[in-house]
Design an enzyme around this catalytic site. Sequence first.
Site, PDB file in Angstrom:
ATOM      1  N   HIS A 107       0.884  -1.170   0.000  1.00 32.88           N
ATOM      2  CA  HIS A 107       0.000   0.000   0.000  1.00 32.88           C
ATOM      3  C   HIS A 107       0.918   1.214   0.000  1.00 32.88           C
ATOM      4  O   HIS A 107       1.933   1.235   0.703  1.00 32.88           O
ATOM      5  CB  HIS A 107      -0.906  -0.016   1.231  1.00 32.88           C
ATOM      6  CG  HIS A 107      -1.857   1.139   1.307  1.00 32.88           C
ATOM      7  ND1 HIS A 107      -2.486   1.681   0.208  1.00 32.88           N
ATOM      8  CD2 HIS A 107      -2.298   1.866   2.374  1.00 32.88           C
ATOM      9  CE1 HIS A 107      -3.273   2.669   0.592  1.00 32.88           C
ATOM     10  NE2 HIS A 107      -3.176   2.808   1.903  1.00 32.88           N
ATOM     11  N   GLU A 230     -28.135 -11.151   3.195  1.00 30.14           N
ATOM     12  CA  GLU A 230     -28.296 -11.361   1.756  1.00 30.14           C
ATOM     13  C   GLU A 230     -27.357 -10.489   0.924  1.00 30.14           C
ATOM     14  O   GLU A 230     -27.292 -10.631  -0.300  1.00 30.14           O
ATOM     15  CB  GLU A 230     -29.751 -11.114   1.354  1.00 30.14           C
ATOM     16  CG  GLU A 230     -30.699 -12.170   1.913  1.00 30.14           C
ATOM     17  CD  GLU A 230     -32.089 -12.094   1.301  1.00 30.14           C
ATOM     18  OE1 GLU A 230     -32.238 -11.498   0.211  1.00 30.14           O
ATOM     19  OE2 GLU A 230     -33.020 -12.639   1.907  1.00 30.14           O
TER      20      GLU A 230
END
Length: 336
Positions: A107, A230
């Site tokens: 990073h 979900e």
Amino acid sequence: MKIYYDKDADLSLLKKKKIAVIGYGSQGHAQSQNLKDSKMNVVVSEVKGSKAWKRAEKDGMKLMETGEAAKWADVIQILAPDEMQGSVYQQFIAPHLNKGDILCFSHGFNIHFGQIVPPEDVNVMMVAPKGPGHLVRHEFLQGGGVPSLIAIHQDPSKDTKKIALAYARAIGAGRAGIIETSFREETETDLFGEQAVLCGGCTELVTAGFETLVEAGYSPEMAYFECLHELKLIVDLMQEGGIANMRYSISNTAEYGDLTRGPRVIGPESRAAMKKILKDIQDGEFAREWILENKANAPVLRALRKKGEAHPVEEVGARLRSMMSWLKKDKLVKDK
């Protein structure tokens, strides 16, 4: 944009190098183990006697303390947490750097925002898998890989890109694809994605949806299923084939609701907030805030973390997940 693969990377270039991986966390454990399995000469650096040190020993890794590892290595991959990298570099790595050594990052934060300023005769590269370390290791063991970015910040030896490609191949990225970028582009887009969409935006959206349903009198269990559980199905469909693939797979009712109601939730106010978040990243305001936060021992982070862990969605989720035995199989995070 050119994409590189195994055939474009020469592993023999890296086999000539001594590699030190500083840190045995999420990326550290994955990259060092993948390097070892690719027959590279690699050691791990951790605090002697720490939990991570003992874990690396158990995993069969060679270990050195950081100063010793930096003195020994030709390639030093710094995978300590962003907020620790500057002090680790100054105290343990900088005194042992030699002309032609290679500093590697996954990073670009500390290079891009000037917390680490290497000597001009040291090569600086990035190899950044686009997935968490647990996935990097899992995919490697399955014979696949996670796509990776590479970037070159300093190249006095004139072969740093070739070394970066070899390193990316050694951790499995060449099986999936390696894309060249810059430290600036990787850092700013990564921070933005985390803050506005993947972590900050997503968790706040889930929490707000959960709270809206519960406050309206619906059961917390139903709110959890509809607003958090979900979500994985939807994300998996998008990852598999894009947003259009997800919309093709859901019901017409869901698709119509998506297309007509989604812009009400993520409307002009949300887009303006995203632009402000990006500006704060680009002009260094977020970096300044994060650096000062850590100098004060992270009081805001600790308080917000504690508050988040106490939210009802966490209690309800833990209870419901205990009913789902399949979630315990093939877990990506095995050490929590």
